[in-house]
Enzyme design. Sequence first.
Site, short mmCIF file in Angstrom:
data_model
loop_
_atom_site.label_atom_id
_atom_site.label_comp_id
_atom_site.label_asym_id
_atom_site.label_seq_id
_atom_site.Cartn_x
_atom_site.Cartn_y
_atom_site.Cartn_z
N ASP A 2 0.51 -0.85 -0.21
CA ASP A 2 0.26 0.33 0.08
C ASP A 2 0.64 1.08 -0.56
O ASP A 2 0.47 1.91 1.37
CB ASP A 2 -0.93 -0.26 1.48
CG ASP A 2 -1.55 -1.25 1.51
OD1 ASP A 2 -2.53 -2.12 0.65
OD2 ASP A 2 -1.50 -1.54 2.42
N GLU A 51 -11.57 -0.28 -3.52
CA GLU A 51 -10.89 0.32 -2.69
C GLU A 51 -9.63 1.11 -2.67
O GLU A 51 -9.46 1.33 -4.25
CB GLU A 51 -9.86 -0.90 -1.44
CG GLU A 51 -9.21 -1.98 -2.31
CD GLU A 51 -8.97 -3.11 -0.95
OE1 GLU A 51 -9.36 -3.24 0.24
OE2 GLU A 51 -8.19 -3.57 -1.47
O1 FUB Z 1 -3.02 -3.64 3.42
C1 FUB Z 1 -4.56 -4.14 3.97
C2 FUB Z 1 -5.79 -3.68 2.87
O2 FUB Z 1 -5.13 -4.10 1.56
C3 FUB Z 1 -4.92 -1.98 2.44
O3 FUB Z 1 -6.07 -1.08 3.46
C4 FUB Z 1 -6.03 -2.18 1.16
O4 FUB Z 1 -6.17 -1.74 -0.09
C5 FUB Z 1 -5.57 -3.38 0.84
O5 FUB Z 1 -4.33 -3.27 -0.40
#
Ligand code: FUB
Length: 338
Positions: free
Chosen positions: A32, A241
């Site tokens: 991320d 997301e």
């Molecule tokens: O790293 C945890 C979660 O996985 C992140 O918040 C999302 O975007 C995904 O990458």
Amino acid sequence: ATPEAAASTATADTTGKKYLSKPLLKDIYTADPSAHVFNGKIYIYPSHDIETGMPENDNGDHFAMRDYHILSMDSVGGAVTDHGVALDIKDIPWAGRQLWAPDAAFKNGTYYLYFPVKDKQDVFRIGVATSTSPTGPFKAQPKPIEGSLSIDPAVFTDADGSTYMYMGGIWGGQLHRWRTGSYNANDKSQEPAPTEQALGPRVAKLSGNMLSFAEPVREVKILDKEGKPLLSSDTKRRFFEGGWLHKYNGKYYFSYSTGDTHLLVYATGTSPYGPFTYQGVIMNPVQGWTTHHSIVEKNGKWYIFYHDTELSNKTWLRNVKVTELKRTPDGGFETINP
Ligand code: FUB
């Protein structure tokens, strides 16, 4: 830690296999990556993946990260420095579990680290921590940002100095549980029915002190080229997301992950609040369940930071990478095939 720097551009190994890019760090797992240029240097604010032994599920409970390390590099392709622990979950008074994807900003001599973590009631909120250094240590505010929700904060400062936070993620990110405006822990749906409009990410302008929202959080609309909101069934285009906002030639580019269809896509608009019109794919699927990205300019070149699972082949132990982002004359991107 003695981090290993890695070349970011395509190179061939001894078998002649081509790699688009290599992991930036090999001695810890990172994911991320939110990249920013502060004082001419690239700083990367990633998640720090760890092995917890928790079984995998759709809520992402096995992503039980506990601290953040900040990375820096003078230039893409140069040595990468791991600056060690910048914020630990034990120093966030309201935190329960799962330190997920952070972002950072700089204003008025202070660096701000924005982070999602579940509170003690197991509800994801966004917190903020401050430091006089881009690499920390960061000191967390005693409470989450009032009105914040879900995961994946991404902070963008416009030319007029206004700063906006984008946030949200469905499934494990809990965005679907906020559909009515307040949190519904009993909503097990994960997302709206296929014929309903997909859930949009959320946005709010930050106050001048960067520690609170200046206005109520609003939903961002993502439309198709006919101006109709994307439907929940449109899984190759709908928001899942990992939103990111950047501006290029006066246009706002909102890019994001489609989650279960594993794409990084983008939409454009004329306001930081949207609506944004879906345009196309930036990156095809990586090795791993999904990726999460940021886009940044350095010395006139644009780069995309992202992650895959090259080092571990486990979806929860990821490694950050970077590659150049190539624009097309019509304002789009050459699709990257990682
Ligand atoms: O790293 C945890 C979660 O996985 C992140 O918040 C999302 O975007 C995904 O990458």
